[in-house]
Design a protein around this motif. Structure first.
Motif, PDB file in Angstrom:
ATOM      1  N   GLU A  76       0.362   7.939   8.281  1.00  0.00           N
ATOM      2  CA  GLU A  76      -0.502   6.763   8.151  1.00  0.00           C
ATOM      3  C   GLU A  76       0.199   5.524   8.704  1.00  0.00           C
ATOM      4  O   GLU A  76      -0.415   4.716   9.395  1.00  0.00           O
ATOM      5  CB  GLU A  76      -0.874   6.538   6.685  1.00  0.00           C
ATOM      6  CG  GLU A  76      -1.841   7.554   6.159  1.00  0.00           C
ATOM      7  CD  GLU A  76      -2.135   7.402   4.683  1.00  0.00           C
ATOM      8  OE1 GLU A  76      -3.288   7.648   4.310  1.00  0.00           O
ATOM      9  OE2 GLU A  76      -1.236   7.045   3.916  1.00  0.00           O
TER      10      GLU A  76
ATOM     11  N   HIS B 279      -2.724  13.165   7.725  1.00  0.00           N
ATOM     12  CA  HIS B 279      -3.363  12.681   6.507  1.00  0.00           C
ATOM     13  C   HIS B 279      -4.882  12.694   6.653  1.00  0.00           C
ATOM     14  O   HIS B 279      -5.411  12.775   7.745  1.00  0.00           O
ATOM     15  CB  HIS B 279      -2.895  11.248   6.228  1.00  0.00           C
ATOM     16  CG  HIS B 279      -3.280  10.285   7.304  1.00  0.00           C
ATOM     17  ND1 HIS B 279      -2.524  10.108   8.441  1.00  0.00           N
ATOM     18  CD2 HIS B 279      -4.344   9.467   7.444  1.00  0.00           C
ATOM     19  CE1 HIS B 279      -3.104   9.223   9.220  1.00  0.00           C
ATOM     20  NE2 HIS B 279      -4.219   8.811   8.635  1.00  0.00           N
TER      21      HIS B 279
ATOM     22  N   VAL C 125       0.857  -1.184   0.000  1.00  0.00           N
ATOM     23  CA  VAL C 125       0.000   0.000   0.000  1.00  0.00           C
ATOM     24  C   VAL C 125       0.888   1.226   0.000  1.00  0.00           C
ATOM     25  O   VAL C 125       1.864   1.301   0.746  1.00  0.00           O
ATOM     26  CB  VAL C 125      -0.915   0.037   1.244  1.00  0.00           C
ATOM     27  CG1 VAL C 125      -1.930   1.147   1.119  1.00  0.00           C
ATOM     28  CG2 VAL C 125      -1.611  -1.282   1.452  1.00  0.00           C
ATOM     29  N   GLU C 126       0.556   2.194  -0.857  1.00  0.00           N
ATOM     30  CA  GLU C 126       1.290   3.458  -0.909  1.00  0.00           C
ATOM     31  C   GLU C 126       0.737   4.371   0.188  1.00  0.00           C
ATOM     32  O   GLU C 126      -0.418   4.781   0.126  1.00  0.00           O
ATOM     33  CB  GLU C 126       1.081   4.090  -2.285  1.00  0.00           C
ATOM     34  CG  GLU C 126       2.070   5.169  -2.618  1.00  0.00           C
ATOM     35  CD  GLU C 126       1.860   5.664  -4.043  1.00  0.00           C
ATOM     36  OE1 GLU C 126       1.004   6.547  -4.231  1.00  0.00           O
ATOM     37  OE2 GLU C 126       2.527   5.138  -4.947  1.00  0.00           O
ATOM     38  N   LEU C 127       1.557   4.658   1.210  1.00  0.00           N
ATOM     39  CA  LEU C 127       1.095   5.401   2.378  1.00  0.00           C
ATOM     40  C   LEU C 127       1.942   6.641   2.639  1.00  0.00           C
ATOM     41  O   LEU C 127       3.070   6.740   2.168  1.00  0.00           O
ATOM     42  CB  LEU C 127       1.164   4.508   3.626  1.00  0.00           C
ATOM     43  CG  LEU C 127       0.320   3.248   3.623  1.00  0.00           C
ATOM     44  CD1 LEU C 127       0.707   2.367   4.788  1.00  0.00           C
ATOM     45  CD2 LEU C 127      -1.151   3.595   3.691  1.00  0.00           C
ATOM     46  N   GLN C 128       1.374   7.558   3.435  1.00  0.00           N
ATOM     47  CA  GLN C 128       2.120   8.707   3.931  1.00  0.00           C
ATOM     48  C   GLN C 128       2.702   8.342   5.296  1.00  0.00           C
ATOM     49  O   GLN C 128       2.283   7.371   5.915  1.00  0.00           O
ATOM     50  CB  GLN C 128       1.202   9.920   4.060  1.00  0.00           C
ATOM     51  CG  GLN C 128       0.660  10.398   2.729  1.00  0.00           C
ATOM     52  CD  GLN C 128      -0.321  11.555   2.885  1.00  0.00           C
ATOM     53  OE1 GLN C 128      -0.762  11.852   3.980  1.00  0.00           O
ATOM     54  NE2 GLN C 128      -0.646  12.171   1.768  1.00  0.00           N
TER      55      GLN C 128
ATOM     56  N   TRP D  93      -6.694   0.485  -6.658  1.00  0.00           N
ATOM     57  CA  TRP D  93      -6.901   1.521  -5.641  1.00  0.00           C
ATOM     58  C   TRP D  93      -7.705   0.969  -4.480  1.00  0.00           C
ATOM     59  O   TRP D  93      -8.653   0.213  -4.681  1.00  0.00           O
ATOM     60  CB  TRP D  93      -7.647   2.718  -6.253  1.00  0.00           C
ATOM     61  CG  TRP D  93      -6.883   3.357  -7.361  1.00  0.00           C
ATOM     62  CD1 TRP D  93      -6.986   3.073  -8.690  1.00  0.00           C
ATOM     63  CD2 TRP D  93      -5.886   4.374  -7.252  1.00  0.00           C
ATOM     64  NE1 TRP D  93      -6.118   3.850  -9.402  1.00  0.00           N
ATOM     65  CE2 TRP D  93      -5.432   4.665  -8.552  1.00  0.00           C
ATOM     66  CE3 TRP D  93      -5.339   5.063  -6.173  1.00  0.00           C
ATOM     67  CZ2 TRP D  93      -4.446   5.609  -8.795  1.00  0.00           C
ATOM     68  CZ3 TRP D  93      -4.372   6.010  -6.425  1.00  0.00           C
ATOM     69  CH2 TRP D  93      -3.933   6.276  -7.716  1.00  0.00           C
TER      70      TRP D  93
ATOM     71  N   ARG E  26      -8.836   8.671   2.668  1.00  0.00           N
ATOM     72  CA  ARG E  26      -8.358   8.987   1.324  1.00  0.00           C
ATOM     73  C   ARG E  26      -8.157   7.723   0.489  1.00  0.00           C
ATOM     74  O   ARG E  26      -8.012   6.620   1.030  1.00  0.00           O
ATOM     75  CB  ARG E  26      -7.078   9.814   1.382  1.00  0.00           C
ATOM     76  CG  ARG E  26      -5.827   9.040   1.689  1.00  0.00           C
ATOM     77  CD  ARG E  26      -4.604   9.951   1.673  1.00  0.00           C
ATOM     78  NE  ARG E  26      -3.404   9.171   1.888  1.00  0.00           N
ATOM     79  CZ  ARG E  26      -2.697   8.619   0.915  1.00  0.00           C
ATOM     80  NH1 ARG E  26      -3.070   8.752  -0.347  1.00  0.00           N
ATOM     81  NH2 ARG E  26      -1.616   7.916   1.177  1.00  0.00           N
ATOM     82  N   THR E  27      -8.154   7.876  -0.824  1.00  0.00           N
ATOM     83  CA  THR E  27      -7.937   6.756  -1.736  1.00  0.00           C
ATOM     84  C   THR E  27      -6.445   6.457  -1.781  1.00  0.00           C
ATOM     85  O   THR E  27      -5.636   7.350  -1.972  1.00  0.00           O
ATOM     86  CB  THR E  27      -8.448   7.129  -3.142  1.00  0.00           C
ATOM     87  OG1 THR E  27      -9.834   7.473  -3.043  1.00  0.00           O
ATOM     88  CG2 THR E  27      -8.289   5.977  -4.097  1.00  0.00           C
ATOM     89  N   ARG E  28      -6.104   5.185  -1.596  1.00  0.00           N
ATOM     90  CA  ARG E  28      -4.698   4.784  -1.554  1.00  0.00           C
ATOM     91  C   ARG E  28      -4.405   3.813  -2.694  1.00  0.00           C
ATOM     92  O   ARG E  28      -5.223   2.961  -3.026  1.00  0.00           O
ATOM     93  CB  ARG E  28      -4.382   4.119  -0.213  1.00  0.00           C
ATOM     94  CG  ARG E  28      -4.536   5.077   0.929  1.00  0.00           C
ATOM     95  CD  ARG E  28      -4.606   4.378   2.268  1.00  0.00           C
ATOM     96  NE  ARG E  28      -4.794   5.345   3.330  1.00  0.00           N
ATOM     97  CZ  ARG E  28      -5.972   5.705   3.818  1.00  0.00           C
ATOM     98  NH1 ARG E  28      -7.064   5.182   3.324  1.00  0.00           N
ATOM     99  NH2 ARG E  28      -6.054   6.593   4.781  1.00  0.00           N
ATOM    100  N   LYS E  29      -3.217   3.911  -3.245  1.00  0.00           N
ATOM    101  CA  LYS E  29      -2.828   3.052  -4.353  1.00  0.00           C
ATOM    102  C   LYS E  29      -2.327   1.714  -3.818  1.00  0.00           C
ATOM    103  O   LYS E  29      -1.564   1.660  -2.862  1.00  0.00           O
ATOM    104  CB  LYS E  29      -1.728   3.725  -5.160  1.00  0.00           C
ATOM    105  CG  LYS E  29      -1.369   3.021  -6.427  1.00  0.00           C
ATOM    106  CD  LYS E  29      -0.370   3.833  -7.205  1.00  0.00           C
ATOM    107  CE  LYS E  29       0.019   3.133  -8.469  1.00  0.00           C
ATOM    108  NZ  LYS E  29       0.991   3.913  -9.232  1.00  0.00           N
TER     109      LYS E  29
END
Length: 155
Positions: free
Chosen positions: A37, A79, A31-34, A61, A83-86
């Protein structure tokens, strides 16, 4: 080997998905996260219950998964919770999923979120929605299992 020595720690489990859907196949995705997160996930503040995955423009997604804001940082650096995460999957896996979701009308559902060797991974599944009578059948099977295990314990 134990789960801890391999670096596998379950953060969140979507048990409702196994009740609502008949699980056909599972896939492990990154998962692409900040940064904030990841910190919230380490604290276990994740809710997968209403989440689902979509495939748009040859990318996967993750939608509607709630990761609570990290409390120790300011609002500016935090964050957005839903939100939508890749999702990070291989191209051939995405192509296979596109076919199954579009032709067969299946749904992509998140089952588990966990840490594997320090990285956040999510287990997504191809699921076919259960009808009401299927859900009743699942409940009945669970009750039968409980009764059998109780009977075995007595003797």
């Amino acid at each position: 080997m134990s789960e801890q020595s391999e670096g596998y720690k379950v953060v969140s489990d979507n048990r409702q998905a196994r009740f609502r859907y008949e699980i056909l196949e599972t896939y492990e995705a990154g998962v692409e996260l900040q940064g904030t997160e990841v910190k919230s996930i380490r604290q276990g503040k994740v809710n997968l219950r209403d989440g689902y995955a979509l495939i748009r423009d040859d990318e996967a997604w993750l939608l509607n998964v709630h990761i609570s804001p990290y409390e120790s940082s300011s609002l500016y650096f935090n964050h957005e919770p839903r939100r939508t995460r890749k999702l990070l999957l291989h191209k051939q896996e995405i192509r296979k999923l596109i076919g199954k979701v579009e032709q067969e009308g299946l749904t992509l559902v998140p089952l588990k979120m966990y840490f594997k060797r320090g990285l956040v991974k999510i287990l997504i599944a191809l699921g076919k929605g259960k009808k009401l009578h299927d859900k009743r059948e699942t409940i009945k099977q669970r009750q039968d299992q409980r009764e059998m295990s109780r009977a075995m314990k007595r003797y």
